[in-house]
Design a protein around this motif. Structure first.
Motif, PDB file in Angstrom:
ATOM      1  N   TRP A   1       0.824  -1.381  -0.110  1.00  0.00           N
ATOM      2  CA  TRP A   1      -0.002   0.002   0.175  1.00  0.00           C
ATOM      3  C   TRP A   1       0.883   1.257  -0.057  1.00  0.00           C
ATOM      4  O   TRP A   1       0.537   2.393  -0.802  1.00  0.00           O
TER       5      TRP A   1
ATOM      6  N   ARG B   1       2.669   2.155  -3.464  1.00  0.00           N
ATOM      7  CA  ARG B   1       1.776   2.483  -4.345  1.00  0.00           C
ATOM      8  C   ARG B   1       2.115   4.108  -5.061  1.00  0.00           C
ATOM      9  O   ARG B   1       2.541   4.641  -4.303  1.00  0.00           O
TER      10      ARG B   1
ATOM     11  N   PRO C   1      -7.216   0.740  -7.665  1.00  0.00           N
ATOM     12  CA  PRO C   1      -7.908   0.390  -6.362  1.00  0.00           C
ATOM     13  C   PRO C   1      -8.011  -0.871  -6.243  1.00  0.00           C
ATOM     14  O   PRO C   1      -7.745  -1.918  -6.993  1.00  0.00           O
ATOM     15  N   TRP C   2      -8.229  -1.333  -4.837  1.00  0.00           N
ATOM     16  CA  TRP C   2      -7.981  -2.500  -4.105  1.00  0.00           C
ATOM     17  C   TRP C   2      -9.487  -3.246  -3.889  1.00  0.00           C
ATOM     18  O   TRP C   2     -10.400  -2.391  -3.307  1.00  0.00           O
TER      19      TRP C   2
ATOM     20  N   VAL D   1      -7.378  -2.591 -11.476  1.00  0.00           N
ATOM     21  CA  VAL D   1      -7.740  -2.906 -10.631  1.00  0.00           C
ATOM     22  C   VAL D   1      -7.033  -4.180 -10.141  1.00  0.00           C
ATOM     23  O   VAL D   1      -6.812  -5.080 -10.670  1.00  0.00           O
TER      24      VAL D   1
ATOM     25  N   ARG E   1     -11.258  -0.256  -2.016  1.00  0.00           N
ATOM     26  CA  ARG E   1     -12.544   0.317  -2.727  1.00  0.00           C
ATOM     27  C   ARG E   1     -13.721  -0.419  -2.161  1.00  0.00           C
ATOM     28  O   ARG E   1     -14.876   0.177  -1.772  1.00  0.00           O
TER      29      ARG E   1
ATOM     30  N   GLU F   1     -14.605   2.365   0.813  1.00  0.00           N
ATOM     31  CA  GLU F   1     -15.259   3.695   0.070  1.00  0.00           C
ATOM     32  C   GLU F   1     -16.516   3.334  -0.556  1.00  0.00           C
ATOM     33  O   GLU F   1     -17.269   4.339  -0.249  1.00  0.00           O
TER      34      GLU F   1
ATOM     35  N   HIS G   1     -17.561  -1.861  -8.171  1.00  0.00           N
ATOM     36  CA  HIS G   1     -16.556  -1.220  -8.985  1.00  0.00           C
ATOM     37  C   HIS G   1     -17.302  -0.876 -10.415  1.00  0.00           C
ATOM     38  O   HIS G   1     -16.467  -0.389 -11.246  1.00  0.00           O
TER      39      HIS G   1
END
Length: 492
Positions: free
Chosen positions: A112, A115, A122-123, A177, A203, A236, A326
């Motif tokens: 992380w 990045r 996004p994860w 992704v 995410r 998120e 997503h």
């Protein structure tokens, strides 16, 4: 040194001094990543055998210092310890780090922090006691079907560090992704996210199920569940939970998430507004539609899920929920499921002999996984046993007894399952195979074949680990399949 500065690829990594625990796959990936950024690295490992020395030579060629035979003493002058996921939190090295005020990161935390500052992939993350690998691969298949550059990473497939740092031919990020499988060990080492922090956040994230596991490592069922729950921190878009497993919903309720993040349940029944479920023979989404009260998006048919066992349908729904969070369209969810095939030894059909199906679910290494497999068939000759890891099987047997034609037991702790059968299913015939040599599985399969009737399923779902007799669960499943193929009869 202020480690809050190390939250992006362009941080001053050359000023960092790190102690990396372990020379194995995870540790080697960490060393490669840190040395590429010119960080100073010392690697410690308890082993000091030929294999460890060979790995040490490879790491020293990358510019790391390596200390073998001692992973308990904290090296002088390090800013951070980066541990492999399986290292127990009670290890002396971590006590020394805590006393010295040195933080401990896992490989996921480091990934992380490495990045890119802008535009990072996004994860979408998955954890749970069982079904993680199948679900994360389903998710990756759906994402790919949507035209996204995606990969299953983390506790399966590509190490997450390698995926984060991978570049295409033009030097850009290799992935749009990432679909992450995260173990309870990996999650334990994540810095908990709080509002305004730069700690890891997903995410969208899913917890598939919670059952007691790895309690020797975590110390208690509560600590194990809490580690799983860290996957939701800072989410998120969506926190995905199992509607049939209250423990997963509890983790969502307790999570500190981003404003606007929604809770999304999945289950095998008709879904309530905001959830995923099954209507007749269709997988449907009532969460990511314009009108959740009156609309449902048709995602796929049950026939698109292979195999369509109940727990695998639940896996598909969880993967679909993350994909839809997503923005993946329904047709890509359907295509992803149609092209996906599970890894070996996961409720895999081996053969049909004399109208008896033989199923290899050697990956069912605990009672929770075996119970899911047993629910998939109406009349079963159950092949079980191995290393019980201190587990009890009373609840499992009590639930499955009406489906059991007979049971064939093998392995070191077979008596524990036999005693549960005596208590809760005394009328079910039980055979035990005491042999532990290479021919044991042939005897197991022949015994199961004699007990089975046309229309039955002989199911290898051991509910136990394999290392008492086999190298791993894969070797156990291979031995089962080979023995099935040696049976006389019409094999199809």
């Amino acid at each position: 040194m202020n480690l809050d500065d190390f939250h992006h690829l362009d941080a001053p990594w050359s000023e960092l001094s790190a102690c990396v625990v372990g020379t194995g796959i995870s540790g080697s990936a960490v060393v490669r990543a840190l040395r590429e950024k010119n960080a100073r690295v010392v690697v410690v490992d308890a082993a000091d055998d030929d294999r460890a020395r060979t790995r040490a030579t490879e790491l020293e060629a990358l510019g790391a210092s390596v200390r073998l035979g001692d992973d308990a003493t904290l090296p002088d002058g390090v800013d951070v310890v980066v541990t492999s996921p399986g290292m127990r939190p009670t290890a002396p090295l971590f006590a020394a780090a805590d006393a010295a005020g040195v933080p401990v990161w896992g490989d996921v935390e480091l990934a992380w922090r490495l990045r890119p500052r802008e535009g990072a992939a996004p994860w979408l993350a998955i954890t749970g006691t069982n079904g993680k690998t199948t679900t994360v691969r389903m998710l990756a298949s759906m994402l790919t079907a949507a035209g996204l550059r995606a990969e299953a990473v983390g506790n399966v497939g590509t190490p997450v560090l390698d995926a984060v740092l991978a570049r295409d031919l033009d030097g850009n990020q290799a992935y749009d992704v990432l679909a992450l499988e995260l173990s309870s060990f990996q999650l334990h080492w994540l810095t908990p996210w709080t509002e305004g922090s730069n700690a890891p956040r997903m995410r969208a994230a899913a917890v598939l199920n919670i059952a007691p596991d790895h309690l020797d490592w975590h110390g208690s069922p509560e600590a194990y569940a809490a580690a799983k729950g860290r996957i939701f921190a800072g989410a998120e878009v969506a926190c995905v939970y199992n509607s049939a497993d209250p423990a997963t919903e509890k983790l969502v309720r307790e999570a500190d998430v981003t404003e606007g993040c929604r809770a999304v349940g999945f289950g095998l029944g008709t879904p309530a507004p905001g959830n995923f479920g099954v209507v007749e023979d269709l997988l449907v989404d009532r969460a990511f539609v314009a009108d959740t009260r009156n609309e449902a998006a048709e995602l796929a048919a049950l026939a698109d899920v292979v195999p369509a066992a109940p727990h695998n349908v639940a896996n598909a729904l969880a993967a679909a929920a993350l994909a839809r969070a997503h923005g993946v369209p329904p047709e890509a969810v359907r295509q992803g499921l149609r092209t996906f095939r599970p890894d070996a030894h996961r409720i895999a059909h081996v053969a049909t002999v004399d109208d008896v199906a033989y199923i290899d679910d050697s990956k069912a290494t605990n009672g929770h996984a075996a119970a899911a497999s047993l629910r998939a068939y109406p009349s079963i000759v159950w092949v079980a046993g191995g290393l019980a890891k201190g587990a009890s099987f009373d609840e499992l047997v009590a639930e499955a007894r009406d489906r059991l034609r007979a049971v064939v037991l093998l392995g070191a702790d077979r008596a524990v399952i036999r005693e549960a059968l005596e208590r809760h299913a005394p009328d079910v015939p039980v055979s035990e195979v005491a042999a532990t040599d290479t021919g044991a599985m042939d005897l197991v399969v022949r015994t199961a074949a004699e007990l089975a009737r046309p229309g039955d399923t002989v199911l290898l779902a051991p509910a136990c680990a394999s290392m008492d007799m086999f190298l791993n669960y894969g070797a156990r499943g291979d031995a089962f399949a080979e023995a099935v193929h040696r049976l006389p009869g019409n094999v199809s």
